[in-house]
Scaffold this motif. Structure first.
Motif, PDB file in Angstrom:
ATOM      1  N   GLU A 173       0.816  -1.220   0.000  1.00 42.89           N
ATOM      2  CA  GLU A 173       0.000   0.000   0.000  1.00 42.89           C
ATOM      3  C   GLU A 173       0.844   1.260   0.000  1.00 42.89           C
ATOM      4  O   GLU A 173       0.376   2.328  -0.413  1.00 42.89           O
ATOM      5  CB  GLU A 173      -0.923   0.017   1.230  1.00 42.89           C
ATOM      6  N   ASP A 177       6.200   4.868  -7.094  1.00 41.55           N
ATOM      7  CA  ASP A 177       6.931   4.715  -8.353  1.00 41.55           C
ATOM      8  C   ASP A 177       8.419   4.979  -8.138  1.00 41.55           C
ATOM      9  O   ASP A 177       8.797   5.985  -7.515  1.00 41.55           O
ATOM     10  CB  ASP A 177       6.388   5.682  -9.403  1.00 41.55           C
ATOM     11  N   ASN A 270      -0.093  12.415  -1.059  1.00 47.33           N
ATOM     12  CA  ASN A 270      -0.423  11.914  -2.392  1.00 47.33           C
ATOM     13  C   ASN A 270      -1.769  11.204  -2.334  1.00 47.33           C
ATOM     14  O   ASN A 270      -2.043  10.475  -1.377  1.00 47.33           O
ATOM     15  CB  ASN A 270       0.647  10.923  -2.881  1.00 47.33           C
ATOM     16  N   ALA A 271      -2.587  11.410  -3.328  1.00 46.48           N
ATOM     17  CA  ALA A 271      -3.901  10.771  -3.349  1.00 46.48           C
ATOM     18  C   ALA A 271      -3.761   9.260  -3.472  1.00 46.48           C
ATOM     19  O   ALA A 271      -2.817   8.748  -4.071  1.00 46.48           O
ATOM     20  CB  ALA A 271      -4.740  11.320  -4.500  1.00 46.48           C
ATOM     21  N   ALA A 272      -4.693   8.537  -2.877  1.00 46.85           N
ATOM     22  CA  ALA A 272      -4.691   7.076  -2.944  1.00 46.85           C
ATOM     23  C   ALA A 272      -5.048   6.618  -4.351  1.00 46.85           C
ATOM     24  O   ALA A 272      -5.720   7.313  -5.107  1.00 46.85           O
ATOM     25  CB  ALA A 272      -5.678   6.505  -1.935  1.00 46.85           C
ATOM     26  N   SER A 273      -4.563   5.421  -4.707  1.00 50.05           N
ATOM     27  CA  SER A 273      -4.859   4.802  -6.005  1.00 50.05           C
ATOM     28  C   SER A 273      -5.463   3.434  -5.752  1.00 50.05           C
ATOM     29  O   SER A 273      -4.746   2.426  -5.719  1.00 50.05           O
ATOM     30  CB  SER A 273      -3.588   4.682  -6.845  1.00 50.05           C
ATOM     31  N   PRO A 274      -6.769   3.358  -5.532  1.00 54.33           N
ATOM     32  CA  PRO A 274      -7.397   2.078  -5.151  1.00 54.33           C
ATOM     33  C   PRO A 274      -7.152   0.972  -6.169  1.00 54.33           C
ATOM     34  O   PRO A 274      -6.965  -0.174  -5.807  1.00 54.33           O
ATOM     35  CB  PRO A 274      -8.887   2.434  -5.068  1.00 54.33           C
ATOM     36  N   GLY A 275      -7.141   1.304  -7.446  1.00 57.92           N
ATOM     37  CA  GLY A 275      -6.959   0.274  -8.456  1.00 57.92           C
ATOM     38  C   GLY A 275      -5.578  -0.335  -8.453  1.00 57.92           C
ATOM     39  O   GLY A 275      -5.359  -1.398  -8.989  1.00 57.92           O
ATOM     40  N   ARG A 276      -4.636   0.354  -7.834  1.00 58.77           N
ATOM     41  CA  ARG A 276      -3.249  -0.135  -7.791  1.00 58.77           C
ATOM     42  C   ARG A 276      -2.856  -0.548  -6.383  1.00 58.77           C
ATOM     43  O   ARG A 276      -1.669  -0.670  -6.085  1.00 58.77           O
ATOM     44  CB  ARG A 276      -2.318   0.968  -8.296  1.00 58.77           C
ATOM     45  N   ARG A 278      -2.818   1.074  -3.657  1.00 63.11           N
ATOM     46  CA  ARG A 278      -2.001   2.048  -2.949  1.00 63.11           C
ATOM     47  C   ARG A 278      -2.862   2.961  -2.096  1.00 63.11           C
ATOM     48  O   ARG A 278      -3.884   3.453  -2.541  1.00 63.11           O
ATOM     49  CB  ARG A 278      -1.182   2.882  -3.939  1.00 63.11           C
ATOM     50  N   SER A 280      -3.112   6.449   0.534  1.00 58.20           N
ATOM     51  CA  SER A 280      -2.588   7.812   0.511  1.00 58.20           C
ATOM     52  C   SER A 280      -1.262   7.851   1.255  1.00 58.20           C
ATOM     53  O   SER A 280      -1.129   7.297   2.348  1.00 58.20           O
ATOM     54  CB  SER A 280      -3.595   8.767   1.161  1.00 58.20           C
ATOM     55  N   THR A 283       3.771  13.186   0.731  1.00 59.34           N
ATOM     56  CA  THR A 283       4.500  13.754  -0.405  1.00 59.34           C
ATOM     57  C   THR A 283       5.966  13.934  -0.035  1.00 59.34           C
ATOM     58  O   THR A 283       6.290  14.425   1.047  1.00 59.34           O
ATOM     59  CB  THR A 283       3.901  15.114  -0.798  1.00 59.34           C
TER      60      THR A 283
END
Length: 523
Positions: A173, A177, A270-276, A278, A280, A283
């Motif tokens: 989570e 990158d 950083n905003a969360a990326s549910p599809g990946r 990840r 929040s 920064t």
């Protein structure tokens, strides 16, 4: 094909003799075709195609990948040479040319479970009931295994020892990158969770509003000081002039904190990326332009404010000891400005080059030393500590010199009273500045000393949730108190308020009254 016939016989034996209750899953495969395996863990096996739903009724490989996540640490640590093969055979079953499914053998299951049960207990992973080895057929492996998995130690012990600390593993989570260059607890491509990893949401809301209110008070005080200076510039000559620049610095500091209050988590996180998969995260670095701008303004003017206080003590020293007049001190103004703005500028550029910017999910701004203790020591504790030492030494020398003048040289009563009042103002202003600044330094020292314990405690509390190795033999656990952080932010802002006490006088009231009266007459 003998191999295909053998697979079918194993399957029939499993379904008829063992009576494993997977008939619905087996029957559902009759209408499906083979699909390439996309799971990274199951690449490079003797087979490269599977079909869904699998035995556990996962209807796509993405769902199967989520179910396999808790076992990733055990696979990476190679607690068993059989575990990866067993998991892939279960979650991505081999697809034969007939579209029939195969099952992992019981022996494969027993080996994997026996080798890894100690490590699984350490990670907080339990062997699922649907993976009970008694549910699988008693047969040889129905497919060849990779060569690297065939090698197996003759020892009955596990290939690795679980009685040791494996260090911090970045949870999926919190992975970032690789191009961003983030670091968390010494692990690259990882970032702390956001909002803050130590405090609950209601605590953060309280802290955010508290900081917002104090920033407004500080902004009002320093803005009033600066506007008073603009009304009558000639009134504030050296050695008092540095107080105005000091007020300007903390006016900008309070403005940044107020913007952080308005922005909430939009810049620091950083905003969360549910599809990946990840969550929040905090920064880091200079890729976020707004975060970088807030950091540059906040750090530059924080350091510049402390330097202007040192310059103020220098001008007082020059006026008290060698008896320099205002004109003589003013001739050094260019040197004062070069030092006051140049040194913080160099430090700010250095931090930008080192990519040491970090989002602060408590205040909503971006700063330095929030997670990196090395940056905290060298870019906050050392500069602020030197400013205090130099400033206090010059201040004491100046006050002692003024007191000696008052005691040894006979002065008229009016001049004597003016000198005493001047000394009292210097003393009060210095105390009102030094107490908050020393409190901030004490908070930084406390953070520097206990942050490792806080981080270890956090990992210990969240390791099972994140499915990462838990710390081994933790000697001390501790959680930070929110009041510590509130005091730190309060003192970072209160330190700018003393400037209003220097301009607060009857003369200031008359100047403002004259300003408004003259403005009305022009209208």
């Amino acid at each position: 094909d003998n191999k295909a016939s053998f697979l079918i016989m194993c399957l029939l034996k499993y379904l008829v003799v063992e009576a494993i209750p997977m008939e619905s899953a087996a029957g559902s495969h009759s209408m499906f075709t083979c699909e390439p395996i996309t799971l990274r863990m199951c690449q490079g096996l003797p087979y490269n195609s599977t079909f869904m739903p699998n035995l556990l009724n996962h209807y796509d490989q993405q769902t199967a990948a989520l179910a396999m996540e808790p076992f990733h640490p055990m696979v990476n640590l190679q607690c068993s040479s059989e575990l990866r093969m067993f998991l892939c055979a279960l979650y991505t079953p081999v697809c034969t040319e007939y579209g029939r499914m195969t099952l992992p053998c019981r022996r494969l299951c027993l080996r994997a479970k026996g080798d890894c049960y100690k490590l699984m207990d350490m990670f907080g992973v339990t062997w699922p009931e649907e993976m009970d080895c008694n549910r699988f057929p008693d047969c040889d492996e129905p497919y060849p295994r990779p060569v690297d998995l065939l090698s197996r130690s003759d020892s009955t012990e596990s290939p690795i020892s679980v009685q040791r600390d494996y260090g911090f593993w970045c949870p999926r989570e919190l992975k970032i990158d690789p191009d961003l260059g983030y670091t968390f607890l010494g692990v690259r491509d990882c970032s702390p969770p956001c909002p803050n990893m130590y405090f609950q949401r209601d605590e953060l809301v309280f802290a955010r509003y508290f900081i917002g209110v104090v920033s407004i008070v500080c902004l009002s005080a320093t803005l009033f000081t600066f506007l008073t200076f603009l009304i009558d510039v000639s009134r504030f000559r050296y050695p008092e002039r540095p107080i105005i620049f000091y007020a300007v610095c903390y006016m900008m500091v309070s403005l940044v904190f107020f913007l952080g209050f308005l922005l909430e988590d939009r810049v620091a996180c950083n905003a969360a990326s549910p599809g990946r998969f990840r969550a929040s995260t905090v920064t880091q670095g200079s890729h976020n332009k707004v975060c970088t701008l807030l950091f540059m303004v906040l750090y530059f003017f924080t350091m510049a404010g402390s330097v202007w206080w040192v310059i103020l003590t220098i001008t007082w020293f020059l006026a008290a000891v060698p008896k320099w007049g205002s004109e003589a001190i003013e001739k050094k103004a260019l040197l004062f400005h070069a030092f006051a703005w140049g040194l913080p500028g160099c430090l700010t550029v250095t931090l930008l080059a080192m990519n040491k910017i970090e989002g602060d999910s408590v205040s909503g701004v971006c700063f330095v030393g929030l997670y990196d203790r090395t940056a905290l020591r060298w870019f906050l504790l050392v500069p602020l500590g030197l400013d205090v030492l130099v400033g206090v030494a010059l201040l004491l020398a100046g006050i002692l010199a003024l007191n000696r003048v008052r005691m040894e040289i006979p002065l008229e009563k009016e001049n004597q009273d003016k000198l005493v009042k001047f000394m009292i103002r210097i003393g009060v202003f210095s105390v009102l500045y030094l107490v908050p600044l020393l409190t901030v330094i004490a908070c930084y020292l406390y953070e520097n000393s206990y942050r490792t314990v806080w981080e270890t405690t956090w990992v210990q509390e969240r390791c099972r949730e994140y499915h990462i190795p838990c710390p081994y033999q933790v000697e001390q656990t501790s959680r930070p108190n929110l009041s510590l952080f509130i005091i730190k932010y309060l003192m970072m802002l209160v330190v700018g308020i003393p400037s209003v006490f220097w301009v607060g006088s009857k003369k200031t009231c008359f100047e403002w009254a004259s300003f408004f009266h003259g403005h009305r007459r022009k209208e």
